[in-house]
Design a protein around this motif. Structure first.
Motif, PDB file in Angstrom:
ATOM      1  N   ASP A  31       0.859  -1.178   0.000  1.00  0.00           N
ATOM      2  CA  ASP A  31       0.000   0.000   0.000  1.00  0.00           C
ATOM      3  C   ASP A  31       0.899   1.234   0.000  1.00  0.00           C
ATOM      4  OD1 ASP A  31      -1.576   2.169   0.858  1.00  0.00           O
ATOM      5  OD2 ASP A  31      -2.981   0.836   1.866  1.00  0.00           O
ATOM      6  N   CYS A  66       0.014   3.751   3.477  1.00  0.00           N
ATOM      7  CA  CYS A  66       0.431   3.360   4.821  1.00  0.00           C
ATOM      8  C   CYS A  66       1.619   2.409   4.813  1.00  0.00           C
ATOM      9  CB  CYS A  66      -0.748   2.759   5.584  1.00  0.00           C
ATOM     10  SG  CYS A  66      -1.305   1.190   4.928  1.00  0.00           S
ATOM     11  N   CYS A 107      -4.920  -1.064   1.123  1.00  0.00           N
ATOM     12  CA  CYS A 107      -5.423  -1.980   2.149  1.00  0.00           C
ATOM     13  C   CYS A 107      -6.866  -1.666   2.484  1.00  0.00           C
ATOM     14  CB  CYS A 107      -4.539  -1.916   3.389  1.00  0.00           C
ATOM     15  SG  CYS A 107      -4.649  -0.344   4.272  1.00  0.00           S
ATOM     16  N   CYS A 133      -7.338   4.459   2.666  1.00  0.00           N
ATOM     17  CA  CYS A 133      -6.019   4.674   2.073  1.00  0.00           C
ATOM     18  C   CYS A 133      -6.164   5.078   0.607  1.00  0.00           C
ATOM     19  CB  CYS A 133      -5.171   3.412   2.180  1.00  0.00           C
ATOM     20  SG  CYS A 133      -4.405   3.220   3.807  1.00  0.00           S
TER      21      CYS A 133
HETATM   22 ZN   LIG Z   1      -3.224   1.310   3.830  1.00  0.00          ZN
END
Ligand SMILES: [Zn+2]
Length: 104
Positions: free
Chosen positions: A60, A63, A85, A89
């Motif tokens: 990702d 994050c 994810c 996000c």
């Molecule tokens: Zn994420």
């Protein structure tokens, strides 16, 4: 003449027996092949774990979390396929790129 008839009969039986042996060998070979083919399948079922090569982890970009590709949220961004994810996000990334585009 009697001798010749005996030879012909011998050759005929030789042909029949060789054909029968070949047929029997094919049947036995097919059975053995079935057993060999069935053996790995049963071990796979008993393992119950998918092959590691089948699962691909993707990162990702927001994050930095690694997620299974099948569980991730894909987003195509300028010909590049990104994976997130969670929708949060993905929205954050979409918001950032929009902000960058506005700035640039
Ligand atoms: Zn994420």
């Amino acid at each position: 003449m009697n001798f010749l008839a005996r030879i012909v009969r011998f050759l005929f039986w030789l042909l029949v027996v060789s054909w029968g042996v070949r047929l029997l060998r094919r049947i036995v070979g097919g059975m053995l092949r079935d057993q060999v083919g069935a053996a790995p399948q049963t071990t796979d079922d008993s393992a119950g774990i998918p092959a590691p090569a089948a699962r691909r982890l993707v990162r990702d970009p927001v994050c930095g979390m690694h997620i299974d590709e099948t569980r991730s949220l894909p987003l195509r961004e300028g010909g590049e396929l990104l994976h997130f994810c969670s929708p949060a996000c993905r929205d954050a990334y979409a918001g950032n790129t929009k902000k960058f585009a506005a700035n640039g």
